[in-house]
Scaffold this active site. Sequence first.
Site, PDB file in Angstrom:
ATOM      1  N   TYR A 266       9.351 -16.929 -14.330  1.00 17.80           N
ATOM      2  CA  TYR A 266       9.658 -16.483 -15.686  1.00 17.80           C
ATOM      3  C   TYR A 266       9.176 -17.471 -16.743  1.00 17.80           C
ATOM      4  O   TYR A 266       8.919 -17.083 -17.874  1.00 17.80           O
ATOM      5  CB  TYR A 266      11.168 -16.278 -15.847  1.00 17.80           C
ATOM      6  CG  TYR A 266      11.670 -14.937 -15.390  1.00 17.80           C
ATOM      7  CD1 TYR A 266      11.439 -14.478 -14.088  1.00 17.80           C
ATOM      8  CD2 TYR A 266      12.384 -14.120 -16.253  1.00 17.80           C
ATOM      9  CE1 TYR A 266      11.910 -13.249 -13.674  1.00 17.80           C
ATOM     10  CE2 TYR A 266      12.858 -12.891 -15.843  1.00 17.80           C
ATOM     11  CZ  TYR A 266      12.627 -12.458 -14.563  1.00 17.80           C
ATOM     12  OH  TYR A 266      13.093 -11.245 -14.162  1.00 17.80           O
TER      13      TYR A 266
ATOM     14  N   LYS B  44      10.995 -17.761   0.226  1.00 17.26           N
ATOM     15  CA  LYS B  44       9.837 -17.179   0.912  1.00 17.26           C
ATOM     16  C   LYS B  44       9.024 -18.360   1.430  1.00 17.26           C
ATOM     17  O   LYS B  44       7.845 -18.550   1.081  1.00 17.26           O
ATOM     18  CB  LYS B  44       9.060 -16.290  -0.081  1.00 17.26           C
ATOM     19  CG  LYS B  44       7.886 -15.523   0.514  1.00 17.26           C
ATOM     20  CD  LYS B  44       8.295 -14.383   1.442  1.00 17.26           C
ATOM     21  CE  LYS B  44       7.060 -13.745   2.082  1.00 17.26           C
ATOM     22  NZ  LYS B  44       7.414 -12.772   3.138  1.00 17.26           N
TER      23      LYS B  44
ATOM     24  N   ASP C 288      12.379 -11.197   1.967  1.00 15.94           N
ATOM     25  CA  ASP C 288      12.119  -9.813   2.393  1.00 15.94           C
ATOM     26  C   ASP C 288      13.169  -9.341   3.386  1.00 15.94           C
ATOM     27  O   ASP C 288      13.707  -8.247   3.263  1.00 15.94           O
ATOM     28  CB  ASP C 288      10.681  -9.640   2.918  1.00 15.94           C
ATOM     29  CG  ASP C 288      10.259 -10.696   3.919  1.00 15.94           C
ATOM     30  OD1 ASP C 288      11.014 -11.671   4.130  1.00 15.94           O
ATOM     31  OD2 ASP C 288       9.167 -10.549   4.514  1.00 15.94           O
TER      32      ASP C 288
ATOM     33  N   ASP D 131      16.444 -11.613  -9.727  1.00 17.44           N
ATOM     34  CA  ASP D 131      16.347 -10.431 -10.596  1.00 17.44           C
ATOM     35  C   ASP D 131      16.265  -9.171  -9.730  1.00 17.44           C
ATOM     36  O   ASP D 131      16.966  -8.196  -9.958  1.00 17.44           O
ATOM     37  CB  ASP D 131      15.103 -10.542 -11.481  1.00 17.44           C
ATOM     38  CG  ASP D 131      14.952  -9.338 -12.390  1.00 17.44           C
ATOM     39  OD1 ASP D 131      15.960  -8.939 -13.011  1.00 17.44           O
ATOM     40  OD2 ASP D 131      13.832  -8.790 -12.479  1.00 17.44           O
TER      41      ASP D 131
ATOM     42  N   ASP E 265      19.591  -6.182  -8.637  1.00 13.54           N
ATOM     43  CA  ASP E 265      19.545  -4.737  -8.927  1.00 13.54           C
ATOM     44  C   ASP E 265      19.711  -3.945  -7.632  1.00 13.54           C
ATOM     45  O   ASP E 265      20.387  -2.915  -7.596  1.00 13.54           O
ATOM     46  CB  ASP E 265      18.212  -4.339  -9.586  1.00 13.54           C
ATOM     47  CG  ASP E 265      18.291  -4.378 -11.114  1.00 13.54           C
ATOM     48  OD1 ASP E 265      19.071  -5.194 -11.651  1.00 13.54           O
ATOM     49  OD2 ASP E 265      17.571  -3.596 -11.775  1.00 13.54           O
TER      50      ASP E 265
HETATM   51  C1  IPM Z   1      18.091  -9.191 -16.078  1.00 12.35           C
HETATM   52  C2  IPM Z   1      17.022  -8.447 -16.814  1.00 12.35           C
HETATM   53  C3  IPM Z   1      16.150  -9.439 -17.568  1.00 12.35           C
HETATM   54  C4  IPM Z   1      15.546 -10.379 -16.535  1.00 12.35           C
HETATM   55  C5  IPM Z   1      15.067  -8.818 -18.455  1.00 12.35           C
HETATM   56  C6  IPM Z   1      15.647  -7.881 -19.468  1.00 12.35           C
HETATM   57  C7  IPM Z   1      14.228  -9.876 -19.126  1.00 12.35           C
HETATM   58  O1  IPM Z   1      16.288  -7.660 -15.940  1.00 12.35           O
HETATM   59  O2  IPM Z   1      18.872  -9.922 -16.726  1.00 12.35           O
HETATM   60  O3  IPM Z   1      18.199  -9.037 -14.856  1.00 12.35           O
HETATM   61  O4  IPM Z   1      14.523 -10.055 -15.929  1.00 12.35           O
HETATM   62  O5  IPM Z   1      16.107 -11.458 -16.329  1.00 12.35           O
HETATM   63 MG    MG Z   2      17.089  -7.598 -13.990  1.00  8.68          MG
END
Ligand code: IPM
Ligand code: MG
Length: 363
Positions: free
Chosen positions: A140, A190, A222, A246, A250
């Site tokens: 990032y 990784k 993975d 990240d 999710d």
């Molecule tokens: C998160 C989001 C952010 C990230 C985006 C909005 C920049 O996806 O907080 O997980 O990638 O960190």
């Molecule tokens: Mg995210």
Amino acid sequence: MYRIVVLPGDGIGPEVTQEALKVLRAVGERFGHRFAFEEHPFGGICIDQHGVALQPETLRRCRRAHAVLLGAVGGPKWDDPRAPVRPEQGLLALRKALRVYANLRPVRVYPELASASPLRPELLEGVDFIVVRELTGGLYFGKPKRQWDAPDGPRAVDTCLYRAHEIARVLRVGYQLARQRRRKLTSVDKANVLATSQLWRRIAQDLAREHPDVQTEHALVDSTAMALLSRPRSFDVLVMDNMFGDILTDEAAALAGSLGVMPSASLGDGKLGVYEPIHGTAPDIAGQGIANPLGSILSAAMLLRHSLDLPVEAAAVEAAVARVLAAGYRTADLAPPGQPTVGTAAMGDAVVAALAEVPAAAR
Ligand code: IPM
Ligand code: MG
């Protein structure tokens, strides 16, 4: 008096944040605390108003606050890949400037929500882990990071850079948490391919020796992606770099049934923290009053615990949320097809009402 900077942001951000503030005010009344909330534009709305995603003055206010409560940033309006300023830049700049390098993302499956998950209920029973995502380094932030036109066509580069101390400090946060939990830590990397991951693993091996009371496991990202779905119960604390965290958080939200219930806390060396639901701005449902505010409300609970040292109050909010779910309140993201739903504000009201009834034991 606790000073809280509120950055509602874009999309459903303002709607869900309103409900978290409602709950914090109720906490104040019930437990006798005073909160001073100050709101600032942040993200896309700030680009529209001021041309930048994060204003220097907002950052100064954040630094002076006890905690920052954030909604979400971004949306189609600001999504042009060639745009010079993007809402997400504000979020990344805020994380970096406040040095909140450890992003805690707890994953807890409420039994009542098991049916909202695509996974079989027997896999979900007892799932309770926390991901510690490194938040201010890696892909990032590494430089160079740019797109350019080369003679053979457009090119782009991102750089994954980690310094040893950045890895060690976030792993230490994981070990501290593991010691308060089931004493198991999974360090995700990784290392079979990436140099940064090889460094990560070396440091994790050193720290494992320093923490013999915690069972350390080194796992590839993975295979961890699969294990999160095939044996989610086996995890306690997972620590990983920014990008992996990240993605896997999710994925982990699918266990909980909805991104809408997932809170997060971003912490550094001091008490100041940034608290935000992990869901995005959900532009498709913004402004309709149907977004799930529980991720924001549970983020407010984490704020009470980590930045204000109010664990009893935090537990009360969490207990109130559990009650509301047990009582059958469901926003649209959680309701089985055809079942009745409540809107954003009604869900917030239900949590406030439940908070008044949480028994003394939870206080
Ligand atoms: C998160 C989001 C952010 C990230 C985006 C909005 C920049 O996806 O907080 O997980 O990638 O960190
Ligand atoms: Mg995210």
